[in-house]
Design a protein around this motif. Sequence first.
Motif, PDB file in Angstrom:
ATOM      1  N   GLU A   1       0.824  -1.207   0.000  1.00 48.46           N
ATOM      2  CA  GLU A   1       0.000   0.000   0.000  1.00 48.46           C
ATOM      3  C   GLU A   1       0.860   1.259   0.000  1.00 48.46           C
ATOM      4  O   GLU A   1       0.555   2.226  -0.699  1.00 48.46           O
ATOM      5  N   ILE A   2       1.945   1.229   0.765  1.00 46.28           N
ATOM      6  CA  ILE A   2       2.850   2.384   0.828  1.00 46.28           C
ATOM      7  C   ILE A   2       3.534   2.605  -0.523  1.00 46.28           C
ATOM      8  O   ILE A   2       3.700   3.730  -0.971  1.00 46.28           O
ATOM      9  N   ALA A   3       3.908   1.528  -1.179  1.00 44.98           N
ATOM     10  CA  ALA A   3       4.549   1.631  -2.492  1.00 44.98           C
ATOM     11  C   ALA A   3       3.556   2.047  -3.572  1.00 44.98           C
ATOM     12  O   ALA A   3       3.956   2.583  -4.601  1.00 44.98           O
ATOM     13  N   GLY A   4       2.277   1.823  -3.304  1.00 42.70           N
ATOM     14  CA  GLY A   4       1.250   2.126  -4.294  1.00 42.70           C
ATOM     15  C   GLY A   4       0.558   3.444  -4.065  1.00 42.70           C
ATOM     16  O   GLY A   4       1.069   4.502  -4.402  1.00 42.70           O
ATOM     17  N   SER A   5      -0.588   3.377  -3.425  1.00 43.48           N
ATOM     18  CA  SER A   5      -1.466   4.544  -3.386  1.00 43.48           C
ATOM     19  C   SER A   5      -1.385   5.409  -2.138  1.00 43.48           C
ATOM     20  O   SER A   5      -1.938   6.505  -2.117  1.00 43.48           O
ATOM     21  N   ILE A   6      -0.722   4.964  -1.087  1.00 47.09           N
ATOM     22  CA  ILE A   6      -0.653   5.777   0.128  1.00 47.09           C
ATOM     23  C   ILE A   6       0.416   6.855  -0.035  1.00 47.09           C
ATOM     24  O   ILE A   6       1.574   6.564  -0.313  1.00 47.09           O
ATOM     25  N   HIS A   7      -0.021   8.098   0.146  1.00 50.81           N
ATOM     26  CA  HIS A   7       0.895   9.238   0.062  1.00 50.81           C
ATOM     27  C   HIS A   7       1.393   9.632   1.453  1.00 50.81           C
ATOM     28  O   HIS A   7       2.544  10.032   1.617  1.00 50.81           O
ATOM     29  N   ALA A   8       0.513   9.521   2.458  1.00 45.17           N
ATOM     30  CA  ALA A   8       0.864   9.913   3.821  1.00 45.17           C
ATOM     31  C   ALA A   8       0.252   8.917   4.800  1.00 45.17           C
ATOM     32  O   ALA A   8      -0.910   8.549   4.675  1.00 45.17           O
ATOM     33  N   LEU A   9       1.058   8.519   5.773  1.00 43.47           N
ATOM     34  CA  LEU A   9       0.615   7.549   6.769  1.00 43.47           C
ATOM     35  C   LEU A   9       1.091   8.019   8.136  1.00 43.47           C
ATOM     36  O   LEU A   9       2.287   8.051   8.414  1.00 43.47           O
ATOM     37  N   VAL A  10       0.148   8.419   8.975  1.00 43.02           N
ATOM     38  CA  VAL A  10       0.447   8.837  10.341  1.00 43.02           C
ATOM     39  C   VAL A  10       0.222   7.622  11.233  1.00 43.02           C
ATOM     40  O   VAL A  10      -0.857   7.036  11.220  1.00 43.02           O
ATOM     41  N   LEU A  11       1.243   7.241  11.988  1.00 44.94           N
ATOM     42  CA  LEU A  11       1.152   6.052  12.836  1.00 44.94           C
ATOM     43  C   LEU A  11       1.213   6.406  14.308  1.00 44.94           C
ATOM     44  O   LEU A  11       2.075   7.178  14.735  1.00 44.94           O
ATOM     45  N   HIS A  12       0.296   5.830  15.056  1.00 40.59           N
ATOM     46  CA  HIS A  12       0.308   5.893  16.513  1.00 40.59           C
ATOM     47  C   HIS A  12       0.313   4.438  16.966  1.00 40.59           C
ATOM     48  O   HIS A  12      -0.703   3.747  16.876  1.00 40.59           O
ATOM     49  N   THR A  13       1.481   3.964  17.392  1.00 43.74           N
ATOM     50  CA  THR A  13       1.656   2.561  17.760  1.00 43.74           C
ATOM     51  C   THR A  13       1.921   2.483  19.261  1.00 43.74           C
ATOM     52  O   THR A  13       2.874   3.084  19.744  1.00 43.74           O
ATOM     53  N   MET A  14       1.074   1.765  19.965  1.00 40.83           N
ATOM     54  CA  MET A  14       1.173   1.716  21.419  1.00 40.83           C
ATOM     55  C   MET A  14       1.014   0.301  21.953  1.00 40.83           C
ATOM     56  O   MET A  14       0.344  -0.528  21.332  1.00 40.83           O
ATOM     57  N   THR A  15       1.614   0.096  23.107  1.00 39.43           N
ATOM     58  CA  THR A  15       1.356  -1.124  23.855  1.00 39.43           C
ATOM     59  C   THR A  15       0.036  -0.928  24.597  1.00 39.43           C
ATOM     60  O   THR A  15      -0.478   0.193  24.709  1.00 39.43           O
ATOM     61  N   ARG A  16      -0.491  -1.999  25.127  1.00 38.46           N
ATOM     62  CA  ARG A  16      -1.733  -1.913  25.892  1.00 38.46           C
ATOM     63  C   ARG A  16      -1.566  -0.974  27.091  1.00 38.46           C
ATOM     64  O   ARG A  16      -2.428  -0.151  27.383  1.00 38.46           O
ATOM     65  N   GLU A  17      -0.423  -1.082  27.756  1.00 35.83           N
ATOM     66  CA  GLU A  17      -0.144  -0.235  28.923  1.00 35.83           C
ATOM     67  C   GLU A  17      -0.105   1.244  28.537  1.00 35.83           C
ATOM     68  O   GLU A  17      -0.668   2.092  29.229  1.00 35.83           O
ATOM     69  N   GLU A  18       0.555   1.569  27.432  1.00 34.44           N
ATOM     70  CA  GLU A  18       0.619   2.954  26.968  1.00 34.44           C
ATOM     71  C   GLU A  18      -0.774   3.481  26.616  1.00 34.44           C
ATOM     72  O   GLU A  18      -1.099   4.632  26.897  1.00 34.44           O
ATOM     73  N   TRP A  19      -1.569   2.633  26.010  1.00 33.66           N
ATOM     74  CA  TRP A  19      -2.933   3.010  25.636  1.00 33.66           C
ATOM     75  C   TRP A  19      -3.763   3.361  26.877  1.00 33.66           C
ATOM     76  O   TRP A  19      -4.462   4.353  26.906  1.00 33.66           O
ATOM     77  N   PHE A  20      -3.652   2.528  27.899  1.00 29.68           N
ATOM     78  CA  PHE A  20      -4.407   2.784  29.126  1.00 29.68           C
ATOM     79  C   PHE A  20      -3.915   4.052  29.818  1.00 29.68           C
ATOM     80  O   PHE A  20      -4.706   4.796  30.394  1.00 29.68           O
ATOM     81  N   GLU A  21      -2.611   4.319  29.760  1.00 30.16           N
ATOM     82  CA  GLU A  21      -2.064   5.548  30.339  1.00 30.16           C
ATOM     83  C   GLU A  21      -2.636   6.780  29.658  1.00 30.16           C
ATOM     84  O   GLU A  21      -2.833   7.811  30.280  1.00 30.16           O
ATOM     85  N   LYS A  22      -2.921   6.667  28.356  1.00 33.74           N
ATOM     86  CA  LYS A  22      -3.500   7.778  27.608  1.00 33.74           C
ATOM     87  C   LYS A  22      -5.018   7.783  27.724  1.00 33.74           C
ATOM     88  O   LYS A  22      -5.687   8.586  27.087  1.00 33.74           O
TER      89      LYS A  22
END
Length: 106
Positions: free
Chosen positions: A66-87
């Motif tokens: 997808e990145i090589a094809g049609s995606i121009h911009a990809l914003v990623l928010h990658t978290m562990t379960r613990e980080e998610w609960f903290e937020k």
Amino acid sequence: MTIKNSIEAKLQSLQPQFLDVVNESHLHNVPKGSESHFRVTVVSDEFDGKMLIARHRMVNKILAAEIAGSIHALVLHTMTREEWFEKSGEKNESPPCLGGSRTTQL
């Protein structure tokens, strides 16, 4: 299958506790109906003990086609379960678009 659906399906390989894929293309200077700008929030135990760059590389590898094809911009928010609960499960917003696109002429 839409690009959004493809992203959601492929990221299931991370066994996410939470996955949110938002097509933000309409916020940019692209034709109506485009699927080129995405914000992805993924919470997964697969990220435990991994630095942010490693998490992003994992997602980028999964979405390589997808990145090589049609995606121009990809914003990623990658978290562990613990980080998610903290937020408190809050979604992150994408940074504002500063304009410009592939169709902008200089």
